[in-house]
Enzyme design. Sequence first.
Site, mmCIF file in Angstrom:
data_model
loop_
_atom_site.group_PDB
_atom_site.id
_atom_site.type_symbol
_atom_site.label_atom_id
_atom_site.label_comp_id
_atom_site.label_asym_id
_atom_site.label_seq_id
_atom_site.Cartn_x
_atom_site.Cartn_y
_atom_site.Cartn_z
ATOM 1 N N HIS B 63 0.854 -1.199 0.000
ATOM 2 C CA HIS B 63 0.000 0.000 0.000
ATOM 3 C C HIS B 63 0.880 1.235 0.000
ATOM 4 C CE1 HIS B 63 0.175 1.116 4.380
ATOM 5 N NE2 HIS B 63 0.331 -0.176 4.561
ATOM 6 N N ASP B 65 -0.413 4.463 0.706
ATOM 7 C CA ASP B 65 -0.833 5.523 1.629
ATOM 8 C C ASP B 65 -0.183 5.308 2.990
ATOM 9 O OD1 ASP B 65 -2.442 3.189 2.081
ATOM 10 O OD2 ASP B 65 -3.822 4.403 3.259
ATOM 11 N N ASP B 87 5.898 1.553 7.269
ATOM 12 C CA ASP B 87 4.492 1.186 6.996
ATOM 13 C C ASP B 87 3.924 2.080 5.920
ATOM 14 O OD1 ASP B 87 1.950 0.171 7.148
ATOM 15 O OD2 ASP B 87 1.480 1.076 9.077
ATOM 16 N N GLU B 118 -5.264 2.022 2.502
ATOM 17 C CA GLU B 118 -5.170 0.869 3.405
ATOM 18 C C GLU B 118 -5.304 1.300 4.857
ATOM 19 O OE1 GLU B 118 -3.213 -2.172 6.017
ATOM 20 O OE2 GLU B 118 -2.728 -0.059 5.777
ATOM 21 N N HIS B 321 3.299 3.965 12.508
ATOM 22 C CA HIS B 321 2.450 5.064 12.994
ATOM 23 C C HIS B 321 3.123 5.895 14.088
ATOM 24 C CE1 HIS B 321 -1.397 2.644 11.699
ATOM 25 N NE2 HIS B 321 -0.405 2.555 10.819
#
Lengths: 57, 348
Positions: B63, B65, B87, B118, B321
Amino acid sequence: MSHSVECIECGASLSLPDNVMQGEILPCSDCGAELEVISLNPLTVDLAPMEMEDWGE
Amino acid sequence: MSAELITELVKRYSPSEQESDAVRYLVDWMTKNGFEASVDTVGNAVGWRGAPDAPYTLMLLGHIDTVRGEIPVRVEDGILYGRGSVDAKGPLCAFAAAAAQAVIPEGWRVIVAGAVEEEVTSSKGARHIAKTYTPDLCIIGEPSSADRITLGYKGRLIVEYTYTRTVSHTAHPEPSAGAMGVEFWKSVQDWAAHENENHERYFDQIMPTLQSINTSSDGFNEAVTMMVGFRLPPRQGPEEVVAAVSRFAAPNSELRAYGAEKAFQSDKNTPLVRNMLAAIRAQGERPGFVYKTGTSDMNIVGAVWGCPIIAYGPGDSRLDHTPNEHLSLAEYEQAVAVLRHFIEHLSY
């Protein structure tokens, strides 16, 4: 090719199926340890990858 | 070559629903590096190598995004800092770089997809790809570290609980709306603890989280609104959890469920896993398996395709994150080598 190999955890003699594949994971019938076939010629096993937990995504 | 790709893609900050600049960059890069590549109808970056009519297809689904929170992009001592480095632009770029470098075996087509959205519950990119392709093998691009293979992700559910009652004097013995909300949460916790008895692994446990609790009053009515998140094991589907916790809801309360995803767990004895174990060992590493307590696009496409599927990619997912998100470029190159070996030895 021999289809017999020694469990590296308990030393038991294991008979592997004729169609065993590299990377296949098999339990030792004596001690239950999971073993990974890392080579077919010579037939060699190692302890299967450890299972861990993680977070993320 | 591949370190430039990951660095440049991370520089193109792409939180969910703002991926177009990064998508264009990746499509251009793939086109210049031997892929047929384009932006699909929902905005995903998609490229493929190999014969278009090949009988077998490997899908490398990453992914593009990220979550919000732009981190200044820099490389220090071989470490790339930036939002999405772990990530999951690291895994996605490792897919593209490995597929670009590899000699694609006869009979195979290798697709690299950078899906949009995602990190939000829509999962728009993966849902479109799930309907568009039917691969024979699939690797999801998420950080597992270069020497580990991810075999499963937990399921997910979010429940919004609202209870409203007529305001009464605080001297009245009847519990307040807020107290009723706390009672609901305690019942959920007790139920989860009971269900988790004899399940040692986090992967096998129901994990409830009280995400928020708010009370309000207009002088006539008072209300409590709570958001309760659940991370779910393979044995417990979202519908079963909704049914179970509904029993704890007070009369006249409202319970709304969304974001439901079932857990997904892969088999260890598949041609995909066997060949990835060999590819990791070929780089001199000892492989490991990992189960994740989060969710990924594996939850979306795994049940639809029913093909062997794992997740793989460089990086430490504990940095997902976080403001300190960073990726070792040496580990990234190691993952590229693993994936290239895997692609060049594809079998089914």
